[in-house]
Structure formats: structure tokens, C-alpha cells
Design a protein around this motif. Structure first.
Motif, PDB file in Angstrom:
ATOM      1  N   LEU A  51     -64.230  50.095 -16.430  1.00 22.50           N
ATOM      2  CA  LEU A  51     -65.319  51.056 -16.654  1.00 22.50           C
ATOM      3  C   LEU A  51     -64.875  52.025 -17.746  1.00 22.50           C
ATOM      4  O   LEU A  51     -63.696  52.354 -17.842  1.00 22.50           O
ATOM      5  CB  LEU A  51     -65.632  51.836 -15.365  1.00 22.50           C
ATOM      6  CG  LEU A  51     -66.383  51.094 -14.260  1.00 22.50           C
ATOM      7  CD1 LEU A  51     -66.559  51.998 -13.041  1.00 22.50           C
ATOM      8  CD2 LEU A  51     -67.739  50.601 -14.756  1.00 22.50           C
ATOM      9  N   PRO A  52     -65.826  52.516 -18.530  1.00 22.47           N
ATOM     10  CA  PRO A  52     -65.465  53.379 -19.662  1.00 22.47           C
ATOM     11  C   PRO A  52     -65.091  54.796 -19.238  1.00 22.47           C
ATOM     12  O   PRO A  52     -64.308  55.452 -19.911  1.00 22.47           O
ATOM     13  CB  PRO A  52     -66.736  53.397 -20.514  1.00 22.47           C
ATOM     14  CG  PRO A  52     -67.838  53.083 -19.569  1.00 22.47           C
ATOM     15  CD  PRO A  52     -67.257  52.191 -18.519  1.00 22.47           C
ATOM     16  N   ASP A  53     -65.641  55.295 -18.131  1.00 23.68           N
ATOM     17  CA  ASP A  53     -65.367  56.677 -17.739  1.00 23.68           C
ATOM     18  C   ASP A  53     -65.721  56.879 -16.265  1.00 23.68           C
ATOM     19  O   ASP A  53     -66.195  55.963 -15.594  1.00 23.68           O
ATOM     20  CB  ASP A  53     -66.176  57.653 -18.604  1.00 23.68           C
ATOM     21  CG  ASP A  53     -67.667  57.332 -18.562  1.00 23.68           C
ATOM     22  OD1 ASP A  53     -68.215  57.193 -17.449  1.00 23.68           O
ATOM     23  OD2 ASP A  53     -68.281  57.196 -19.642  1.00 23.68           O
ATOM     24  N   ASN A  54     -65.492  58.090 -15.788  1.00 30.51           N
ATOM     25  CA  ASN A  54     -65.691  58.372 -14.364  1.00 30.51           C
ATOM     26  C   ASN A  54     -67.127  58.758 -14.005  1.00 30.51           C
ATOM     27  O   ASN A  54     -67.398  59.211 -12.895  1.00 30.51           O
ATOM     28  CB  ASN A  54     -64.708  59.462 -13.918  1.00 30.51           C
ATOM     29  CG  ASN A  54     -63.282  58.924 -13.901  1.00 30.51           C
ATOM     30  OD1 ASN A  54     -63.038  57.776 -13.495  1.00 30.51           O
ATOM     31  ND2 ASN A  54     -62.334  59.716 -14.382  1.00 30.51           N
ATOM     32  N   GLU A  55     -68.030  58.616 -14.937  1.00 29.06           N
ATOM     33  CA  GLU A  55     -69.452  58.853 -14.704  1.00 29.06           C
ATOM     34  C   GLU A  55     -70.194  57.567 -14.349  1.00 29.06           C
ATOM     35  O   GLU A  55     -71.214  57.580 -13.666  1.00 29.06           O
ATOM     36  CB  GLU A  55     -70.104  59.382 -15.993  1.00 29.06           C
ATOM     37  CG  GLU A  55     -69.947  60.860 -16.230  1.00 29.06           C
ATOM     38  CD  GLU A  55     -70.845  61.647 -15.290  1.00 29.06           C
ATOM     39  OE1 GLU A  55     -70.278  62.367 -14.453  1.00 29.06           O
ATOM     40  OE2 GLU A  55     -72.086  61.523 -15.390  1.00 29.06           O
ATOM     41  N   ALA A  56     -69.688  56.472 -14.877  1.00 25.40           N
ATOM     42  CA  ALA A  56     -70.452  55.224 -14.879  1.00 25.40           C
ATOM     43  C   ALA A  56     -70.907  54.786 -13.487  1.00 25.40           C
ATOM     44  O   ALA A  56     -72.049  54.348 -13.310  1.00 25.40           O
ATOM     45  CB  ALA A  56     -69.625  54.119 -15.537  1.00 25.40           C
ATOM     46  N   TYR A  57     -70.022  54.931 -12.497  1.00 26.26           N
ATOM     47  CA  TYR A  57     -70.346  54.417 -11.161  1.00 26.26           C
ATOM     48  C   TYR A  57     -71.615  55.030 -10.598  1.00 26.26           C
ATOM     49  O   TYR A  57     -72.296  54.439  -9.747  1.00 26.26           O
ATOM     50  CB  TYR A  57     -69.182  54.649 -10.196  1.00 26.26           C
ATOM     51  CG  TYR A  57     -69.032  56.072  -9.717  1.00 26.26           C
ATOM     52  CD1 TYR A  57     -68.286  57.000 -10.439  1.00 26.26           C
ATOM     53  CD2 TYR A  57     -69.633  56.493  -8.534  1.00 26.26           C
ATOM     54  CE1 TYR A  57     -68.148  58.304 -10.005  1.00 26.26           C
ATOM     55  CE2 TYR A  57     -69.504  57.794  -8.084  1.00 26.26           C
ATOM     56  CZ  TYR A  57     -68.761  58.704  -8.825  1.00 26.26           C
ATOM     57  OH  TYR A  57     -68.623  59.992  -8.379  1.00 26.26           O
ATOM     58  N   LYS A  58     -71.953  56.240 -11.078  1.00 25.29           N
ATOM     59  CA  LYS A  58     -73.135  56.919 -10.531  1.00 25.29           C
ATOM     60  C   LYS A  58     -74.409  56.112 -10.757  1.00 25.29           C
ATOM     61  O   LYS A  58     -75.356  56.189  -9.977  1.00 25.29           O
ATOM     62  CB  LYS A  58     -73.263  58.319 -11.141  1.00 25.29           C
ATOM     63  CG  LYS A  58     -72.107  59.233 -10.761  1.00 25.29           C
ATOM     64  CD  LYS A  58     -72.198  60.589 -11.459  1.00 25.29           C
ATOM     65  CE  LYS A  58     -70.976  61.448 -11.089  1.00 25.29           C
ATOM     66  NZ  LYS A  58     -70.952  62.696 -11.861  1.00 25.29           N
TER      67      LYS A  58
END
Ligand code: ZN
Length: 686
Positions: A510-517
């Protein structure tokens, strides 16, 4: 147990839910360009799509020929599935097709159009019960009209059995087609009823649930560490007053179709890519000949350990979703080849399988000390058959045998070209605008939705199903009908929990810690609301994957309600999902995962039943009504099916195969009618 089904439907059928599961990587080459027609047909609650097979033309001639023979074997079993679903299905289909092809009267009337729609519906469902809801499909034309149609066609052109006249045939099928009280459900799961006698499937005849359970319990040896899948390939009925099995094998039930499947498999074995694969095919042939479930296990072990062949396939009695007792395998087939670039993602996940197992929020007693052979890959489907056609999964994890999974691992695939076709067909349909809370959710979905949707599937299939273990002495079928939805719940929770883990960013997934949202939001929106578009007013949720998604979504909404972690909110008279605290939502997923794993590991039937019945079955009628109305306004079909491409052998003057071509121009009606001519050798009733 382990198919991710219907997208937009479950992921895809077994997959996806209306969340729109998400596209795979862009197919390239092979003339699949902007003019490719993804949409093929539209009727009732169904849209038929077409999928591209990128990369086929770049395969070696041997691989293409192998795919050709396996695809023929995949189509030959179609009528087995029809007959498994109900013993009148083949008669009804052939009578309807006989009318459809030979009726010379008015084809512009409303009743004729309704008749045509009915035929398209039963093709989609491989029988007279809806493929997803299990409810009998009620004709929207009158019985009188149907009788008139049947009698107007030259009897010589109709498929009446054993010289039966039109009247006799009609007498047999009219109540089955038109009386809502006759065989109303393909599979009935209502607790407290005899689910064997009240299910319309043709797995049992003239026997009670109690008799079947006693019959199979007597076979089981609790000390057997490697039990066969009892009852997987047979029908149960009374023979001379005694409960007995009719085995699906050569010279047994479904003999004629199986004979032809074997014929194509023999040709396939001759062009196998390597010796291991050849043994896989030969073991499958042996199993079709003998019906011996030990041989099926030998085959499954060989199959799961073939991780190097480019071409792969499923062909046989595999998934047990359609049997109320979860024993009988529905016939299914799929031929595919590995998508090399896209498989990199699942390779990374598989390589780190032990890390995920060790860090799972479940009790240490239920963890696997050593996670074995989680083989995962992204594939391109080349042909869909049996229970994978026209509705198809977007991910598959097999084999189903618990001990084979324990000792040899499992093979997990994500089917990229199918998800891609779903996404292409869904572009611009207005769904996200209608159901998502704000532009924040829509933008996240646009930016990350495809990737996180695919990752969810990968984690579910590669790791989720394979994680955890049963405590010693706990039998895998103790959860009975609740086993399937709970197993899907467990795999989904595993995926959801880890999607938010910084480890995925660290691994470059994943590119960053926002994506999962993006996936968290879509998941809850689907499970709590939008999947209701696939249920008729007044009905309960029946399908295992839908139950699991409802269960998870409603559970986290309820458990997080004090802190308003995630809630259903009204705006302008419409309901929306609002997630207020994504981190706490992740913690709730972890908490529920621990509990569901405990239920499975300990075989806690009561707790499992409680969870499923409390959160996974009932529908809020007001919300349901609202969602249906909003969805209807968008005019999107809740279910999707597919047509297959057409493969042709090219031979030189000596009959030697020089190429295999692929084409995409067959429409839905022509394909179904052709399959009924070309791959239909079973008697009308079996
Ligand atoms: Zn699954």
C-alpha cells in the motif's frame, strides 16, 4: 468453502458485493482495446458481461492447446449442475428451449417477452431457482400461455422423455414451474425444519435429514486424521428400503457427461506442461472412473502442490454451498493461466504468511505454529463452467479438505480479468454518488479502491482461510450450516484487520496509511446497506458471503455505538454509513476476529449460531425499502453473469494443431443455446 463470490456481488459472486470490487491491473495486448464490449445483455435483475482474456495469444501453442481441451472438459459438465440443482431442471430447460427455437407464432407479445426473460433467468441460475437467493424464479407469463406454446410446437422437435406426450410432460413440470408452494427453495436453511426434505436440490430423494445424518455419522471415524470428504460425490436415496448412495462417476450417475469429460481430460494430459501436471490430470481421470474419494484426495494433494505450471484448472464436485448439509459438491470448472506481473502482490503476501499468523489478534492457542504452503497467484480466467458460469467468483481458495489444507496447504487465486470486467462495466453508473457519505469517501475510493479491494481479496484468500487451527478433537463440521458464513467472516476479518497494518506499507503493498480507509468504508457500506439490493423485500439474508458481510458490519456498528466509531446516519431522508474513527474500527475488527476464531477453534456451535442469527440473517425492512428504491433509480442490475469467449482449434491438412484462436463475438442467447446443443448428453431425469 472458499470462494470469493460475485462481485458487486461479492467481490464477485462468491464475490463481491456491490461495493464494486475492484479492478485488476489493466489488461493489455491481444486486441483488447477501447472498443471491447463488456456489456452483453440485460434482463430481470441480471446483467451479462463479457470478460477479456489478455495474454492468451502470447501463450505457447502447447499451453493454448491444453487450455482448449480443458475448456471443453469444463463445458461438458454443465448439465450435471443443472440436474444437481433440481431433478426437473433439464426437462424444463429443454422444453423451454424447444419452444424458443421452434415456436412460429407471435414473438412480439408481452407474454413472449416474459417467456424469453424466464429462459434467460434459468440459464443464468443453471436451473429454476435464483442463483443467489435460492428462491424459485416465478414465471411472469401465465400457465395457460405456456401450455399453448408447448402444444403449438411440432412434438417431433420437442425433447419429451421416453416418448412421453406433451400432456404427460406438462403434468410433471407445470406445478414445479408455476405453483409457488412446490419446491420453493433450492436450499432451505430454516432452523427447526427438515432441511433435506424441504430443499429442492437433487442431492437427496425420499430420505429425511435424520436418516442422512445417521448414514454419514456411521461412516466417520473420529480417530481418522485424514478423512475423505464423505458424501461429496453422490446422491442419497433409498434403494430397496435402505439409505444408499448413487455415486457420480463413470458407469454411475451422470455417466454420459463424465465419459465426455474424461475424453477431453485425456487429450489435455497428452499436452500437459510437465509431468506433475500430467499426474494431476490423470488422477482426476482415475477419480471420475472410480468415484473413489481417496483418489480425489490424492488428486487434490497433487493439484495443490503444482505451483509451477502456467495453466491451471478446476474440474469436478467441489463447493458444498448448495447442499443444506454442506456435504455434496456442486459440479464446477474453470480454466486459467497465471498472470505473471500481477502475481507479484500475492507472492509478497505469501512470503510473509508466518508474520501475519504470529501477529494476528487471536488467542495464541488457536494460531498455527507453522503456516504451510500458502500458494497464491493472480490468474486470468480462460473459461468458466458449471457452478462458475455464468455467475462467477473473483477469488478461489482450494482444496476444501481440512486435513489437506493442514498438511499440504492450499492454493489461492484472485481472478484479475473478471474483476477488471466488473469495474469497466460499472464505470459511471452513479452508485458511489448515491450511497457514499461525502466526497472524501468518493475520492478515497477513486484513489485507492481498486488496490485495496484487490488486496482485501488477496489477504482473504491467501491468508485468511488458511490461518488459525482447530483444537484437537474439534470436528470441522460441528458448526453445520453456520460453518460457511462463519468461515467467510473469519477470512474477511483477517483481511480487514491487516489492511490497516503499517506492515502493508512497509512491504510496499500500500502507498500510505490512508489507503485502507477506502476498503473499510466500502465494506461497511456494502455489508450494512447496499448488499440489500440483492434481496427481495420481506426475505432474509441467505447466502453465506452476504451473511458474513452483514454480520461483520452490524456487529461493529453495534459494538462501537457508545463511542460512535461507525454509524448509520440520516441526511435528507437518506441513510448513509459514516465512519468516525478508523483506528477504533480496526480494533473492533480484531476483537470480532478473535471471537470468531475461538468459535471455530473450539467448535462452539451455540455462540456461532448466536452471532449469525443475531447479525447476519434479518433485514431491517425500512432500510431495505429505502436502499432498494435508491438503487432502482440508478437502474443497475444487482447480479452479473458472463459469457465465455469462443476457442477454436486451427489444424493443417494433416490434422495437426497449428493454433488456437479466441473470439469474443458470441452473445448470451446464442451461447446458451449452443451449449445446450453441444454439451448436453444426460437423460432428462437422473
Ligand atoms: Zn472466502
Amino acid at each position: 468453502m472458499k470462494k470469493v463470490i460475485y462481485m458487486f456481488t461479492s467481490l464477485i459472486l462468491l464475490g463481491a458485493c456491490t461495493q464494486g470490487k475492484q479492478a485488476g491491473s489493466e489488461p493489455v495486448d491481444d486486441g483488447i482495446d477501447a472498443t471491447f464490449e463488456y456489456k452483453v445483455d440485460r434482463f430481470a435483475d441480471i446483467e451479462i458481461l463479457r470478460y477479456p482474456v489478455p495474454g492468451f495469444n502470447s501463450l505457447s501453442l502447447q499451453q493454448k492447446e491444453l487450455i482448449y481441451y480443458l475448456s471443453q472438459a469444463a463445458l461438458e459438465g454443465r448439465d450435471i449442475l443443472w440436474d444437481q440443482h433440481n431433478r426437473y431442471n433439464l426437462t424444463i430447460r429443454r422444453v423451454c428451449e424447444g419452444v424458443y427455437e421452434n415456436y412460429m407464432g407471435d414473438k412480439s407479445s408481452e407474454e413472449w417477452k416474459q417467456f424469453e426473460t424466464y429462459l434467460k433467468q434459468i440459464w443464468m441460475a443453471n436451473g429454476i431457482h435464483h442463483h443467489y437467493s435460492e428462491d424459485k424464479i416465478m414465471p411472469q407469463f401465465s400457465q395457460d400461455y405456456f401450455v399453448k406454446l408447448v402444444k403449438s410446437v411440432d412434438p417431433g422437435r420437442m425433447p419429451f422423455r421416453d416418448g412421453m406426450a406433451a400432456d404427460e410432460t406438462l403434468q410433471e413440470i407445470l406445478p414445479v414451474m408455476f405453483d409457488p408452494a412446490v419446491m420453493p427453495k433450492r436450499m432451505n436453511q430454516t432452523p427447526g425444519t427438515d432441511i433435506v426434505q424441504t430443499s429442492a436440490v437433487n442431492f437427496y430423494e425420499g430420505v429425511t435429514q435424520q436418516e442422512v445424518e445417521a448414514f454419514y455419522n456411521a461412516m466417520k471415524d473420529p480417530a481418522d486424521e485424514t478423512p475423505v470428504s464423505y458424501g461429496l460425490n453422490s446422491k442419497v436415496k433409498k434403494i430397496e428400503g435402505k439409505v444408499a448412495e448413487q455415486v457420480w462417476k463413470l458407469d454411475g450417475m451422470y455417466d454420459k457427461a463424465i465419459e465426455r469429460i474424461i475424453g477431453w481430460l485425456e487429450k489435455a494430459a497428452a499436452v500437459a506442461e510437465n509431468d506433475h501436471q500430467k499426474e494431476v490430470i490423470n488422477l482426476l481421470i482415475d477419480y471420475y472412473r472410480s468415484g473413489d474419494l481417496k483418489t480425489f484426495d490424492d488428486y487434490s494433494v497433487k493439484w495443490v502442490t503444482d505451483t509451477t505450471s502456467r495453466v491451471d484448472f478446476i474440474n469436478g464436485f467441489i463447493e458444498t454451498y448448495t447442499d443444506p448439509l454442506g456435504l455434496k459438491g456442486s459440479w464446477e470448472a474453470m480454466v486459467n493461466f497465471k498472470s505473471i506481473e500481477a502475481s507479484e502482490r500475492t507472492r509478497v503476501i505469501s512470503e510473509n504468511a508466518q508474520w501475519f499468523e504470529d501477529h494476528s489478534p487471536i488467542d495464541d492457542r488457536f494460531k498455527k505454529e507453522e503456516v504451510k504452503g500458502v500458494s497464491a497467484k493472480v490468474i486470468t480466467a480462460a473459461i468458466l463452467g458449471g457452478d462458475c458460469y455464468p455467475a462467477t467468483p473473483i477469488g478461489i481458495n482450494l482444496p476444501n479438505s481440512d486435513w489437506i489444507r493442514r498438511d499440504h496447504g492450499s492454493k489461492s487465486v484472485t481472478i484479475d480479468n473478471i474483476t477488471y470486467a466488473y469495474d469497466k462495466a460499472a464505470e459511471g453508473n452513479g452508485f458511489k454518488e448515491e450511497f457514499m457519505w461525502s466526497d472524501t469517501e468518493r475520492e478515497r475510493s477513486k484513489k485507492y479502491g481498486t488496490l485495496t479491494g484487490n488486496l482485501h481479496t488477496d489477504l482473504h484468500e491467501c491468508l485468511g482461510h488458511g490461518s488459525g487451527k482447530l483444537l484437537p478433537g474439534v470436528s470441522s463440521d460441528v458448526l453445520q450450516a453456520y460453518g460457511s458464513p462463519l468461515e467467510e467472516t473469519r477470512a474477511d476479518l483477517f483481511a480487514l484487520y491487516y489492511l490497516a497494518d503499517p506492515k502493508l506499507v512497509e512491504l510496499g503493498l500500500l502507498p500510505d496509511n490512508e489507503a485502507y480507509k477506502a476498503e473499510y468504508y466500502s465494506y461497511i457500506m456494502n455489508g450494512a446497506m447496499t448488499q440489500l439490493t440483492r434481496i427481495q423485500p420481506g426475505k432474509d439474508i441467505e447466502q453465506a458471503h452476504m451473511r458474513n458481510r452483514a454480520l461483520i458490519s452490524r456487529w461493529v456498528i453495534e459494538k462501537g455505538s457508545d463511542e460512535k466509531v461507525v454509524e448509520l446516519t440520516q441526511r435528507d431522508g437518506k441513510t448513509y454509513v459514516v465512519v468516525n474513527d478508523y483506528e477504533k474500527l480496526r480494533a473492533l475488527f480484531g476483537e470480532l476476529l478473535a471471537e470468531v476464531q475461538r468459535i471455530k477453534s473450539e467448535g462452539d456451535f451455540e455462540a456461532g449460531k448466536q452471532l449469525v442469527e443475531s447479525y447476519g440473517v434479518k433485514v431491517d425492512p425500512e432500510l431495505h425499502k429505502e436502499v432498494l428504491a435508491r438503487y432502482e433509480a440508478l437502474n443497475i442490475a444487482p447480479y452479473k453473469g458472463f459469457v465465455n469467449p469462443v476457442y477454436k482449434l486451427v489444424t493443417d491438412e494433416n490434422g495437426k494443431v497449428t493454433d488456437v484462436t479466441i473470439s469474443y463475438d458470441e452473445n448470451y442467447v446464442d451461447q446458451q443455446l449452443r451449449y445446450s446443443r453441444q454439451y448436453s448428453v444426460l437423460p432428462l431425469k437422473n
